[in-house]
Structure formats: C-alpha cells, structure tokens
Design an enzyme around this catalytic site. Sequence first.
Site, short mmCIF file in Angstrom:
data_model
loop_
_atom_site.label_atom_id
_atom_site.label_comp_id
_atom_site.label_asym_id
_atom_site.label_seq_id
_atom_site.Cartn_x
_atom_site.Cartn_y
_atom_site.Cartn_z
N ASP A 122 7.65 -34.43 63.51
CA ASP A 122 7.62 -35.90 63.90
C ASP A 122 6.21 -35.99 63.40
OD1 ASP A 122 7.62 -38.38 65.40
OD2 ASP A 122 8.67 -36.79 67.33
N LYS A 180 17.87 -37.44 68.69
CA LYS A 180 18.45 -38.48 69.75
C LYS A 180 17.40 -39.40 70.04
CE LYS A 180 18.98 -36.86 74.11
NZ LYS A 180 18.90 -35.97 75.15
N HIS A 235 17.88 -45.72 66.89
CA HIS A 235 18.58 -47.60 67.53
C HIS A 235 17.85 -48.30 67.63
CE1 HIS A 235 17.10 -45.34 70.84
NE2 HIS A 235 16.31 -46.39 71.17
#
Length: 135
Positions: A27, A73, A77
Amino acid sequence: MVSSEQRIMIYSLMDKYSTIKQDICFDLASVIQSVETNNEFEKRNISKERYQYLAGDMFDTQTIPQADAYVMKHIIHDWDDNQAINILKSIRTATNGKPTTIFIIDVVVLPGTEENKVNPTLVESKNVESKNVER
C-alpha cells in the site's frame, strides 16, 4: 500473495491456511506506516516469516512486487475505467510475464435493478496474461 486495503480477510486467510507461504501487505507509505504500528499479524501469532509490509504505488510497476496472486479488495471501484485498466496493466508488467492470478473483490452496482440495490460480488479471478478486459 500481495494484498492491499481490507486486510481483515487476509489475516483470516493466513490464520486458516498455513499453505499460504507469504503475504506482502502492499500500500502507500502512509497506510503501511499505520498498519505496521497496529500489527494484526503479530496479534494473531502469524510468524514474521509469512508476511511483510511493503510501501509502493499500484501505478508504478517498479514498486509492485512479483507474486503468485494479488488480492484487491474494494480498490478498483475507486478509479475510472482507464485508471483501473492501468492498475491491472501495472500488475501484468510487474509479473514479468509470469502467470499470476488477480482476485478482485468489490461491490457491483447493477443497473436497472429495483432501487439500484448494491450487491457485493466476487467479480472473478483472471489470469493477467489475458488481454480481455471485463468490468
């Protein structure tokens, strides 16, 4: 396996399946710093040899580690189609042609449904060698 964002699922998988040899929590640096401080792997007594934290950028192929599988996950989007495609292309480039599985777990809003209800869906895992783009 490289994971990002919603880590509770990864912690549970690592707990349950000792056959998962290593997870790389990948990340942005600010996020990694935060999760390292509150190390859930340690709390669950998962051996340090089975995980590592790695800061990077999913748009920068130089920072994406090679892996047998990538778990994303609630990520795709957040991006428009071109950026989402660029994320997947970055992963494909980072794998150097090695067959790799990408698990995309996201919420899908289905058009034309009653009140446009949100349905959580495991979209599908795809081999990054595939040139097809399905969204």
